[in-house]
Design a protein around this motif. Structure first.
Motif, PDB file in Angstrom:
ATOM      1  N   GLN A  31       0.812  -1.211   0.000  1.00  0.00           N
ATOM      2  CA  GLN A  31       0.000   0.000   0.000  1.00  0.00           C
ATOM      3  C   GLN A  31       0.855   1.275   0.000  1.00  0.00           C
ATOM      4  O   GLN A  31       0.626   2.156  -0.832  1.00  0.00           O
ATOM      5  CB  GLN A  31      -0.980   0.010   1.163  1.00  0.00           C
ATOM      6  N   PRO A  32       1.843   1.396   0.881  1.00  0.00           N
ATOM      7  CA  PRO A  32       2.660   2.623   0.835  1.00  0.00           C
ATOM      8  C   PRO A  32       3.402   2.799  -0.499  1.00  0.00           C
ATOM      9  O   PRO A  32       3.489   3.912  -1.007  1.00  0.00           O
ATOM     10  CB  PRO A  32       3.649   2.457   1.989  1.00  0.00           C
ATOM     11  N   LEU A  33       3.923   1.706  -1.040  1.00  0.00           N
ATOM     12  CA  LEU A  33       4.616   1.812  -2.322  1.00  0.00           C
ATOM     13  C   LEU A  33       3.656   2.225  -3.422  1.00  0.00           C
ATOM     14  O   LEU A  33       3.999   3.063  -4.272  1.00  0.00           O
ATOM     15  CB  LEU A  33       5.297   0.492  -2.688  1.00  0.00           C
ATOM     16  N   SER A  34       2.464   1.687  -3.426  1.00  0.00           N
ATOM     17  CA  SER A  34       1.464   2.059  -4.435  1.00  0.00           C
ATOM     18  C   SER A  34       1.099   3.533  -4.324  1.00  0.00           C
ATOM     19  O   SER A  34       0.963   4.226  -5.335  1.00  0.00           O
ATOM     20  CB  SER A  34       0.214   1.198  -4.298  1.00  0.00           C
ATOM     21  N   ILE A  35       0.942   4.011  -3.115  1.00  0.00           N
ATOM     22  CA  ILE A  35       0.616   5.430  -2.900  1.00  0.00           C
ATOM     23  C   ILE A  35       1.752   6.310  -3.419  1.00  0.00           C
ATOM     24  O   ILE A  35       1.521   7.292  -4.128  1.00  0.00           O
ATOM     25  CB  ILE A  35       0.341   5.708  -1.408  1.00  0.00           C
ATOM     26  N   MET A  36       2.984   5.956  -3.069  1.00  0.00           N
ATOM     27  CA  MET A  36       4.124   6.753  -3.517  1.00  0.00           C
ATOM     28  C   MET A  36       4.247   6.735  -5.034  1.00  0.00           C
ATOM     29  O   MET A  36       4.517   7.775  -5.651  1.00  0.00           O
ATOM     30  CB  MET A  36       5.415   6.262  -2.857  1.00  0.00           C
TER      31      MET A  36
END
Length: 93
Positions: A31-36
């Motif tokens: 999730q954090p990687l997708s957001i970034m």
């Protein structure tokens, strides 16, 4: 010139995110990687738009008004976006 200075640091950020995605354990930090990645993509798009506006304002791009065949323009857009559509499982037919 400012747009280029804003754009230059984005390449290493994008590469760093790709490396993180490839080297992390499966499912970790998805999730954090997708957001970034999404936010970085939006930033690249905004900066590209700024560069285009600058080119138009400086007369480096000439905009021509005219009628086009809508179906052909949509088909061209779909073909240009084909790999992105396929990656996201979107059927354009």
């Amino acid at each position: 010139m400012l747009s280029h200075e804003l754009r230059n640091p984005l390449a290493p950020l994008r590469n760093g995110l790709k490396i993180l995605r490839l080297t992390r354990p499966d499912g970790e930090a998805d999730q954090p990687l997708s957001i970034m990645e999404r936010q970085l993509g939006q930033m690249v798009h905004v900066i590209d738009d700024l560069l285009d506006l600058s080119r138009i304002a400086n007369g480096k791009i000439d905009l021509r008004r005219g009628r086009i065949e809508l179906a052909g323009a949509v088909q061209d857009a779909v073909e240009i976006s084909r790999s992105l559509l396929d990656d996201r499982g979107i059927n354009s037919r």
